[in-house]
Scaffold this motif. Structure first.
Motif, PDB file in Angstrom:
ATOM      1  N   GLU A   1      70.616  40.241   8.996  1.00 15.70           N
ATOM      2  CA  GLU A   1      70.524  39.845  10.490  1.00 15.70           C
ATOM      3  C   GLU A   1      71.396  40.881  11.296  1.00 15.70           C
ATOM      4  OE1 GLU A   1      69.313  35.168  10.440  1.00 15.70           O
ATOM      5  OE2 GLU A   1      71.594  35.728  10.719  1.00 15.70           O
ATOM      6  N   THR A   2      71.049  41.555  12.335  1.00 18.36           N
ATOM      7  CA  THR A   2      71.538  42.270  13.261  1.00 18.36           C
ATOM      8  C   THR A   2      71.818  41.756  14.594  1.00 18.36           C
ATOM      9  OG1 THR A   2      71.079  44.155  11.820  1.00 18.36           O
ATOM     10  CG2 THR A   2      71.856  44.605  13.878  1.00 18.36           C
ATOM     11  N   GLU A   3      72.786  41.822  15.200  1.00 17.16           N
ATOM     12  CA  GLU A   3      72.800  41.118  16.616  1.00 17.16           C
ATOM     13  C   GLU A   3      72.843  42.502  17.534  1.00 17.16           C
ATOM     14  OE1 GLU A   3      76.100  39.444  19.730  1.00 17.16           O
ATOM     15  OE2 GLU A   3      76.198  38.579  17.905  1.00 17.16           O
ATOM     16  N   ILE A   4      71.364  42.790  17.812  1.00 20.14           N
ATOM     17  CA  ILE A   4      70.986  43.883  18.568  1.00 20.14           C
ATOM     18  C   ILE A   4      71.240  43.593  20.071  1.00 20.14           C
ATOM     19  CG2 ILE A   4      69.047  45.349  19.043  1.00 20.14           C
ATOM     20  CD1 ILE A   4      67.879  45.089  16.445  1.00 20.14           C
ATOM     21  N   PHE A   5      70.791  42.405  20.375  1.00 23.95           N
ATOM     22  CA  PHE A   5      70.966  41.669  21.855  1.00 23.95           C
ATOM     23  C   PHE A   5      72.040  40.757  21.680  1.00 23.95           C
ATOM     24  CE2 PHE A   5      66.626  43.024  21.360  1.00 23.95           C
ATOM     25  CZ  PHE A   5      66.569  43.922  22.276  1.00 23.95           C
ATOM     26  N   GLU A   6      72.731  40.717  22.489  1.00 23.66           N
ATOM     27  CA  GLU A   6      74.049  39.669  22.632  1.00 23.66           C
ATOM     28  C   GLU A   6      73.758  38.538  22.269  1.00 23.66           C
ATOM     29  OE1 GLU A   6      78.092  38.665  25.442  1.00 23.66           O
ATOM     30  OE2 GLU A   6      76.424  40.154  26.289  1.00 23.66           O
ATOM     31  N   GLY A   7      74.293  37.563  21.405  1.00 23.83           N
ATOM     32  CA  GLY A   7      74.003  36.314  20.965  1.00 23.83           C
ATOM     33  C   GLY A   7      72.731  35.863  20.133  1.00 23.83           C
ATOM     34  N   LYS A   8      72.178  37.041  19.841  1.00 20.72           N
ATOM     35  CA  LYS A   8      70.867  36.883  19.198  1.00 20.72           C
ATOM     36  C   LYS A   8      70.772  37.917  17.981  1.00 20.72           C
ATOM     37  CE  LYS A   8      68.291  35.823  23.383  1.00 20.72           C
ATOM     38  NZ  LYS A   8      66.952  36.561  24.330  1.00 20.72           N
ATOM     39  N   LYS A   9      70.230  37.079  16.787  1.00 19.31           N
ATOM     40  CA  LYS A   9      70.008  37.682  15.715  1.00 19.31           C
ATOM     41  C   LYS A   9      68.596  37.894  15.285  1.00 19.31           C
ATOM     42  CE  LYS A   9      74.306  36.766  14.079  1.00 19.31           C
ATOM     43  NZ  LYS A   9      75.367  37.922  13.935  1.00 19.31           N
ATOM     44  N   THR A  10      68.502  39.434  14.942  1.00 25.93           N
ATOM     45  CA  THR A  10      67.190  40.018  14.644  1.00 25.93           C
ATOM     46  C   THR A  10      67.204  40.128  12.947  1.00 25.93           C
ATOM     47  OG1 THR A  10      67.087  41.097  16.748  1.00 25.93           O
ATOM     48  CG2 THR A  10      65.754  41.915  15.066  1.00 25.93           C
ATOM     49  N   GLN A  11      66.151  39.517  12.417  1.00 25.52           N
ATOM     50  CA  GLN A  11      65.743  39.917  11.168  1.00 25.52           C
ATOM     51  C   GLN A  11      65.782  41.465  10.816  1.00 25.52           C
ATOM     52  OE1 GLN A  11      66.114  37.441   8.707  1.00 25.52           O
ATOM     53  NE2 GLN A  11      66.709  35.902  10.713  1.00 25.52           N
TER      54      GLN A  11
ATOM     55  N   ALA B   1      63.949  37.993  20.179  1.00 30.05           N
ATOM     56  CA  ALA B   1      64.533  38.990  19.811  1.00 30.05           C
ATOM     57  C   ALA B   1      64.101  39.451  18.269  1.00 30.05           C
ATOM     58  CB  ALA B   1      66.087  38.785  19.816  1.00 30.05           C
ATOM     59  N   GLN B   2      63.123  39.185  17.988  1.00 32.12           N
ATOM     60  CA  GLN B   2      62.512  39.411  16.615  1.00 32.12           C
ATOM     61  C   GLN B   2      61.810  40.671  16.830  1.00 32.12           C
ATOM     62  OE1 GLN B   2      63.950  38.108  13.961  1.00 32.12           O
ATOM     63  NE2 GLN B   2      65.123  36.875  15.604  1.00 32.12           N
ATOM     64  N   LEU B   3      61.705  41.544  15.722  1.00 37.38           N
ATOM     65  CA  LEU B   3      60.864  42.928  15.670  1.00 37.38           C
ATOM     66  C   LEU B   3      59.554  42.526  15.721  1.00 37.38           C
ATOM     67  CD1 LEU B   3      62.765  45.086  13.297  1.00 37.38           C
ATOM     68  CD2 LEU B   3      62.605  45.691  15.646  1.00 37.38           C
ATOM     69  N   VAL B   4      58.607  43.133  16.518  1.00 33.51           N
ATOM     70  CA  VAL B   4      57.164  43.002  16.781  1.00 33.51           C
ATOM     71  C   VAL B   4      56.336  44.258  16.135  1.00 33.51           C
ATOM     72  CG1 VAL B   4      55.256  42.688  18.284  1.00 33.51           C
ATOM     73  CG2 VAL B   4      57.343  41.347  18.872  1.00 33.51           C
ATOM     74  N   TYR B   5      55.664  44.188  15.357  1.00 32.46           N
ATOM     75  CA  TYR B   5      54.764  45.128  14.799  1.00 32.46           C
ATOM     76  C   TYR B   5      53.420  44.882  14.759  1.00 32.46           C
ATOM     77  CZ  TYR B   5      53.645  48.962  11.660  1.00 32.46           C
ATOM     78  OH  TYR B   5      53.112  50.305  11.208  1.00 32.46           O
ATOM     79  N   ASP B   6      52.504  45.176  15.747  1.00 33.15           N
ATOM     80  CA  ASP B   6      51.331  44.913  15.961  1.00 33.15           C
ATOM     81  C   ASP B   6      50.427  46.223  16.192  1.00 33.15           C
ATOM     82  OD1 ASP B   6      52.364  45.822  18.431  1.00 33.15           O
ATOM     83  OD2 ASP B   6      51.744  44.000  19.677  1.00 33.15           O
ATOM     84  N   HIS B   7      50.596  47.118  15.386  1.00 34.52           N
ATOM     85  CA  HIS B   7      49.708  48.318  15.915  1.00 34.52           C
ATOM     86  C   HIS B   7      48.195  48.253  15.464  1.00 34.52           C
ATOM     87  CE1 HIS B   7      49.765  48.403  11.264  1.00 34.52           C
ATOM     88  NE2 HIS B   7      49.052  49.482  11.369  1.00 34.52           N
ATOM     89  N   VAL B   8      47.972  47.041  14.789  1.00 39.13           N
ATOM     90  CA  VAL B   8      46.580  47.024  14.741  1.00 39.13           C
ATOM     91  C   VAL B   8      45.625  46.650  15.616  1.00 39.13           C
ATOM     92  CG1 VAL B   8      46.861  46.599  11.960  1.00 39.13           C
ATOM     93  CG2 VAL B   8      46.730  44.707  13.827  1.00 39.13           C
ATOM     94  N   HIS B   9      46.558  46.318  17.059  1.00 38.31           N
ATOM     95  CA  HIS B   9      45.736  45.436  17.974  1.00 38.31           C
ATOM     96  C   HIS B   9      45.431  46.563  19.068  1.00 38.31           C
ATOM     97  CE1 HIS B   9      47.979  41.682  16.830  1.00 38.31           C
ATOM     98  NE2 HIS B   9      47.024  41.703  16.031  1.00 38.31           N
ATOM     99  N   MET B  10      45.869  47.649  19.073  1.00 39.55           N
ATOM    100  CA  MET B  10      45.531  48.701  20.082  1.00 39.55           C
ATOM    101  C   MET B  10      45.213  50.191  19.273  1.00 39.55           C
ATOM    102  SD  MET B  10      48.662  48.114  22.803  1.00 39.55           S
ATOM    103  CE  MET B  10      47.711  49.608  24.166  1.00 39.55           C
ATOM    104  N   MET B  11      44.013  50.450  19.913  1.00 43.44           N
ATOM    105  CA  MET B  11      43.550  51.731  19.147  1.00 43.44           C
ATOM    106  C   MET B  11      44.458  53.002  19.256  1.00 43.44           C
ATOM    107  SD  MET B  11      41.847  54.888  19.764  1.00 43.44           S
ATOM    108  CE  MET B  11      40.333  55.801  19.102  1.00 43.44           C
ATOM    109  N   HIS B  12      45.384  53.057  20.084  1.00 37.67           N
ATOM    110  CA  HIS B  12      46.159  54.371  20.121  1.00 37.67           C
ATOM    111  C   HIS B  12      47.369  54.076  19.211  1.00 37.67           C
ATOM    112  CE1 HIS B  12      48.570  52.034  22.532  1.00 37.67           C
ATOM    113  NE2 HIS B  12      49.890  52.889  22.411  1.00 37.67           N
ATOM    114  N   GLU B  13      47.580  52.917  18.799  1.00 39.30           N
ATOM    115  CA  GLU B  13      48.649  52.542  17.937  1.00 39.30           C
ATOM    116  C   GLU B  13      48.051  52.658  16.504  1.00 39.30           C
ATOM    117  OE1 GLU B  13      51.726  50.174  20.682  1.00 39.30           O
ATOM    118  OE2 GLU B  13      50.273  48.873  19.285  1.00 39.30           O
ATOM    119  N   VAL B  14      46.896  52.390  16.254  1.00 39.27           N
ATOM    120  CA  VAL B  14      46.130  52.949  14.914  1.00 39.27           C
ATOM    121  C   VAL B  14      45.999  54.054  14.851  1.00 39.27           C
ATOM    122  CG1 VAL B  14      43.809  52.620  13.557  1.00 39.27           C
ATOM    123  CG2 VAL B  14      44.620  50.595  14.897  1.00 39.27           C
ATOM    124  N   THR B  15      45.840  55.163  15.721  1.00 34.90           N
ATOM    125  CA  THR B  15      45.957  56.460  15.353  1.00 34.90           C
ATOM    126  C   THR B  15      46.952  57.048  15.449  1.00 34.90           C
ATOM    127  OG1 THR B  15      45.316  56.681  17.608  1.00 34.90           O
ATOM    128  CG2 THR B  15      43.257  56.463  16.465  1.00 34.90           C
TER     129      THR B  15
END
Length: 437
Positions: free
Chosen positions: A72-82, A211-225
């Protein structure tokens, strides 16, 4: 005949609509203003500097230990990101070695899924490379070893797992691998790690409301290519970072560690700087610039004089050069809703501080490069890059498409058939660029 004429008219009508659409999109992109994504963010977080990994000596080898782990990393103050990291919660320590060193890496996988570790830019036997073939199973340790033959350069390490590279890097798995040699030791360059010689891995990420990482490349055409694009910039895992530096010439080791985004680095006052190294190592001489563009995986070392700065200066990414004036770029932007073009980011606030320190002079000569003799070329190979294939073939770890003989001089010609930009790098060898259009 009348039916045939009607068909022709319909086809011409469709072509007219297509041409009008392309022209319209072209005009729209030509007048579309630059989007300054994070212009109003206050840079108040001290930049994290990756620690140097200390090796131990065993049987004439320098041995480094790396553990791949969740955290867990505190990237944003007071929040823990996996996040994931090497020997920590995010990113990894900097490994440093000298040309001629015999080294061994003990890499233990504790993330609960198969991974690899690739030594990006390193000259080494294929069995030690850490590509898709050298998988590390869960709770297992892999121990590659080799003698360092690279000249001084800024390299990096990251996963290269089949169909999992992107997401594993996105979660935080990346680190610097710096090589020194006798030539770099002798040069009058900033050399104090983390003080005037600063490693910077720049990455874009998306976060949700928690504050959790979002990895959603399958939802947009440009992020697929093209890959996953984010709207939040991290430097060495730090959000909105600043760094205090001595008021002198400083050295920045820039690494684009993003999945897809290109960066066009420069400074907020448009000041000149000097590029002294690229992916392969030191250039023959410093090159004066005010921009340097890096695609994912690329590195550059730059020197910038900050003696005249009274308060602070911002390292920026200006809008990238690229496809905005080509049909391919227009179509991609129209279908996907955007690319990484026409976007500007603040990257790092640099705050010079007066003090007592050694002031290096910019060397006129940095390196001597032995250029390959094009007349001794044995063969020329063509590589056509598509979205998910090279020369029409998708990746298959069990198949060998090209066999190259060690010591031969070859010309490789790359052409990009994909709808978006397509960086390329070759494992286990350094190369020289003959031409580019």
């Amino acid at each position: 005949m009348k039916v045939f004429k009607k068909i022709i008219l319909v086809i011409l009508g469709i072509l007219g609509v297509v041409i009008a659409l392309v022209v319209g999109i072209s005009f729209y992109h030509s007048v579309q203003p630059t989007k300054f994504i994070n212009e109003n963010i206050v840079f108040k977080n001290k930049l994290a500097i990756p620690p140097l990994l200390t090796p131990r000596e065993e049987n004439g080898e320098k041995v480094f230990d790396l553990t791949i782990q969740k955290g867990e990393t505190e990237i944003f103050e007071g929040k823990k990101t996996q996040t994931w990291g090497y020997n920590g919660s995010i990113l990894g320590p900097t490994i440093r070695a000298h040309t001629g060193d015999k080294i061994r890496l003990n890499v233990t996988n504790n993330i609960g899924e198969t991974t690899t570790v690739h030594w990006h830019g390193m000259l080494l036997p294929a069995s030690e490379d850490g590509g898709p073939h050298q998988t590390i199973s869960v709770d297992k340790t892999w121990s590659p070893s080799w003698t360092v033959t690279n000249e001084a350069a800024t390299l990096w390490y990251h996963p290269h797992t089949m169909e999992r590279t992107a997401i594993q890097v996105y979660r935080g798995l990346a680190g610097f691998f710096i090589i020194d040699d006798d030539n770099s030791d002798s040069l009058s360059l900033p050399k104090e790690y983390g003080v005037d010689d600063i490693p910077l891995v720049v990455q874009d990420r998306k976060f949700d409301a928690n504050a959790q990482l979002v990895y959603d490349h399958v939802h947009m055409m440009h992020e697929v290519t093209n890959g996953m694009l984010g709207n939040t910039i991290l430097v060495n895992g730090t959000y909105a970072p600043y760094i205090e530096v001595p008021a002198k010439m400083i050295r920045l080791r820039l690494l684009n560690g993003s999945n897809a985004r290109r960066y066009n680095f420069g400074f907020s006052d448009n000041r000149k700087f000097y590029q002294i190294a690229s992916d392969g190592g030191l250039l023959p001489a410093p090159v004066e610039r005010n921009r340097v563009q890096l695609s994912p995986g690329e590195r550059a070392e730059i020197l910038v004089d900050v003696r005249d700065i009274k308060d602070a200066i911002m390292l920026l990414s200006y809008p990238v050069d690229g496809d905005q004036n080509t049909v391919r770029g227009l179509v991609l932007g129209a279908v996907s809703g955007g690319t990484d073009e026409r976007q500007q980011f603040n990257i790092l606030e640099i705050r010079p501080k007066a003090g007592s320190f050694v002031e290096e002079q910019l060397p006129k000569v940095l390196n001597t490069i032995d250029y390959l003799d094009e007349k001794k070329t044995v063969t020329t190979r063509e590589f056509r890059l598509d979205t998910v294939a090279i020369n029409g073939k998708k990746m298959d770890p069990s198949r060998v498409d090209e066999i190259v003989r060690e010591g031969d001089i070859e010309i490789w010609h790359f052409s990009n058939q994909a709808p978006g930009t397509h960086p390329i790098h070759i494992h286990g060898v350094q190369f020289q660029v003959l031409s580019r259009n």
